[in-house]
Design an enzyme around this catalytic site. Sequence first.
Site, PDB file in Angstrom:
ATOM      1  N   ASN A   9     -23.156 -72.428 -55.392  1.00 35.92           N
ATOM      2  CA  ASN A   9     -24.508 -72.589 -55.674  1.00 35.92           C
ATOM      3  C   ASN A   9     -24.540 -73.020 -56.796  1.00 35.92           C
ATOM      4  O   ASN A   9     -24.471 -72.420 -58.017  1.00 35.92           O
ATOM      5  CB  ASN A   9     -25.031 -71.068 -55.382  1.00 35.92           C
ATOM      6  CG  ASN A   9     -26.615 -71.227 -55.793  1.00 35.92           C
ATOM      7  OD1 ASN A   9     -27.146 -72.243 -56.143  1.00 35.92           O
ATOM      8  ND2 ASN A   9     -27.325 -70.003 -55.577  1.00 35.92           N
ATOM      9  N   LYS A  11     -27.157 -73.770 -58.668  1.00 32.32           N
ATOM     10  CA  LYS A  11     -28.490 -73.309 -59.109  1.00 32.32           C
ATOM     11  C   LYS A  11     -29.164 -74.626 -59.867  1.00 32.32           C
ATOM     12  O   LYS A  11     -29.063 -75.768 -59.635  1.00 32.32           O
ATOM     13  CB  LYS A  11     -28.206 -72.097 -59.912  1.00 32.32           C
ATOM     14  CG  LYS A  11     -27.534 -71.075 -59.182  1.00 32.32           C
ATOM     15  CD  LYS A  11     -27.629 -69.693 -59.919  1.00 32.32           C
ATOM     16  CE  LYS A  11     -26.900 -68.720 -59.082  1.00 32.32           C
ATOM     17  NZ  LYS A  11     -27.014 -67.341 -59.537  1.00 32.32           N
ATOM     18  N   HIS A  95     -32.366 -66.049 -51.710  1.00 40.65           N
ATOM     19  CA  HIS A  95     -31.429 -65.701 -52.764  1.00 40.65           C
ATOM     20  C   HIS A  95     -32.318 -64.852 -53.555  1.00 40.65           C
ATOM     21  O   HIS A  95     -33.630 -65.050 -53.894  1.00 40.65           O
ATOM     22  CB  HIS A  95     -30.992 -67.187 -53.533  1.00 40.65           C
ATOM     23  CG  HIS A  95     -30.186 -66.719 -54.944  1.00 40.65           C
ATOM     24  ND1 HIS A  95     -30.643 -66.129 -55.844  1.00 40.65           N
ATOM     25  CD2 HIS A  95     -28.948 -66.870 -54.693  1.00 40.65           C
ATOM     26  CE1 HIS A  95     -29.403 -66.065 -56.530  1.00 40.65           C
ATOM     27  NE2 HIS A  95     -28.328 -66.383 -56.081  1.00 40.65           N
ATOM     28  N   GLU A  97     -32.870 -64.683 -56.909  1.00 45.17           N
ATOM     29  CA  GLU A  97     -33.886 -65.372 -57.747  1.00 45.17           C
ATOM     30  C   GLU A  97     -35.046 -65.769 -57.099  1.00 45.17           C
ATOM     31  O   GLU A  97     -35.865 -66.034 -57.784  1.00 45.17           O
ATOM     32  CB  GLU A  97     -32.912 -66.638 -58.142  1.00 45.17           C
ATOM     33  CG  GLU A  97     -31.751 -65.883 -59.303  1.00 45.17           C
ATOM     34  CD  GLU A  97     -30.623 -66.592 -59.406  1.00 45.17           C
ATOM     35  OE1 GLU A  97     -30.520 -67.645 -59.116  1.00 45.17           O
ATOM     36  OE2 GLU A  97     -29.555 -66.093 -59.902  1.00 45.17           O
ATOM     37  N   GLU A 167     -25.024 -60.298 -51.984  1.00 43.86           N
ATOM     38  CA  GLU A 167     -25.185 -60.464 -53.357  1.00 43.86           C
ATOM     39  C   GLU A 167     -26.033 -59.286 -54.363  1.00 43.86           C
ATOM     40  O   GLU A 167     -26.950 -59.454 -54.265  1.00 43.86           O
ATOM     41  CB  GLU A 167     -25.802 -61.946 -53.655  1.00 43.86           C
ATOM     42  CG  GLU A 167     -25.127 -63.073 -53.167  1.00 43.86           C
ATOM     43  CD  GLU A 167     -25.422 -64.415 -53.923  1.00 43.86           C
ATOM     44  OE1 GLU A 167     -24.435 -64.787 -54.452  1.00 43.86           O
ATOM     45  OE2 GLU A 167     -26.622 -64.651 -54.069  1.00 43.86           O
ATOM     46  N   GLY A 173     -24.647 -63.161 -62.046  1.00 38.68           N
ATOM     47  CA  GLY A 173     -24.443 -63.749 -63.700  1.00 38.68           C
ATOM     48  C   GLY A 173     -24.244 -62.810 -64.667  1.00 38.68           C
ATOM     49  O   GLY A 173     -24.209 -62.981 -65.820  1.00 38.68           O
ATOM     50  N   SER A 213     -20.843 -62.981 -59.655  1.00 42.74           N
ATOM     51  CA  SER A 213     -19.692 -62.809 -60.728  1.00 42.74           C
ATOM     52  C   SER A 213     -18.351 -63.105 -60.008  1.00 42.74           C
ATOM     53  O   SER A 213     -17.144 -62.779 -60.775  1.00 42.74           O
ATOM     54  CB  SER A 213     -19.792 -61.858 -61.598  1.00 42.74           C
ATOM     55  OG  SER A 213     -20.821 -61.794 -62.278  1.00 42.74           O
ATOM     56  N   GLY A 234     -21.569 -68.580 -58.022  1.00 46.06           N
ATOM     57  CA  GLY A 234     -22.566 -69.446 -58.861  1.00 46.06           C
ATOM     58  C   GLY A 234     -21.836 -69.916 -59.858  1.00 46.06           C
ATOM     59  O   GLY A 234     -21.243 -71.172 -59.729  1.00 46.06           O
ATOM     60  N   GLY A 235     -21.846 -69.583 -61.276  1.00 45.59           N
ATOM     61  CA  GLY A 235     -21.363 -70.065 -62.476  1.00 45.59           C
ATOM     62  C   GLY A 235     -20.049 -70.631 -62.350  1.00 45.59           C
ATOM     63  O   GLY A 235     -19.833 -71.935 -62.690  1.00 45.59           O
TER      64      GLY A 235
HETATM   65  P1  13P Z   1     -22.806 -66.122 -60.126  1.00 40.98           P
HETATM   66  O1  13P Z   1     -21.366 -66.348 -59.623  1.00 40.98           O
HETATM   67  O2  13P Z   1     -22.978 -66.968 -61.560  1.00 40.98           O
HETATM   68  O3  13P Z   1     -22.664 -64.325 -60.670  1.00 40.98           O
HETATM   69  O4  13P Z   1     -24.015 -66.176 -59.147  1.00 40.98           O
HETATM   70  C1  13P Z   1     -23.951 -65.703 -57.977  1.00 40.98           C
HETATM   71  C2  13P Z   1     -24.853 -66.256 -57.154  1.00 40.98           C
HETATM   72  O5  13P Z   1     -26.037 -66.090 -57.439  1.00 40.98           O
HETATM   73  C3  13P Z   1     -24.538 -67.210 -56.154  1.00 40.98           C
HETATM   74  O6  13P Z   1     -25.515 -67.390 -55.325  1.00 40.98           O
END
Ligand code: 13P
Length: 254
Positions: A9, A11, A95, A97, A167, A173, A213, A234-235
């Site tokens: 993802n 983002k 998600h 967010e 998640e 994050g 993470s 994510g990251g």
């Molecule tokens: P991180 O891997 O950056 O923690 O993000 C997870 C995420 O929200 C994937 O959708």
Amino acid sequence: MKKQFIAGNWKMNLTLNKARDLAKSICEGLADSNTVDVGIFPPFVYLKDICDILQSSNVFVGAQNMSMEKSGAFTGEISGEMLRDIGCTHVIIGHSERRTIFKETDHIINSKIKSALLNGLCPILCVGESQKERDTGKTDEVVDGQLSGSLENLTSEQVKGLTIAYEPVWAIGTGKTATPDQANEVHACIRNIIRKKYDNSTAQSVRIQYGGSVNSNNAKELLGQLEIDGALVGGASLDPDSFLDIVSGAVRHA
Ligand code: 13P
């Protein structure tokens, strides 16, 4: 045998050139390995370019969100039909967010899942508890509520085609990953909820990813857990080497 599913993802990150380069590096790094399903979820504006780049590869491309509406006067929205039309196969829905910043409710998420399915898109439905909910012992209850609302009126055939991403909000994050045991426990709970609402074969068919993470150091152990069928990253998905390392840590479950 269920294949693991590793999804990136992206983002709201990258420029067009960087997004194109990242997609190419992932594609080249995977060569023609097909023991793991891999998908990337770029920002909307890069989707068409990336769908074109990955057209003849085995990497899925999906969106990070979509409208629940079919078409019409919904300024700024993107429909499932549009995503399908440009070559997307998947879409992330609900998600955390989107739930917290954009106030998406389980009812909205349910409508989006139905619209995705009507358009032939495979949804990744995200669920997960906040730190406060975990601290007060409400994790199972929160996840049950999110699943009940988000899956309302879906048939078992429809649910079998879904991916659910667990998640925990506190792990997104933050660099604070759920331990493999913590994650495995909630995944087992999610599978039980699906078993109760549907049946055993639906519960066994649905893939449950862990997200929060995930990186190249912790992925292998998380992905080695019995109830974990993949990761939503994510990251670490913004770096081709890290993402490819995570993919190589994926194993098949019986
Ligand atoms: P991180 O891997 O950056 O923690 O993000 C997870 C995420 O929200 C994937 O959708």
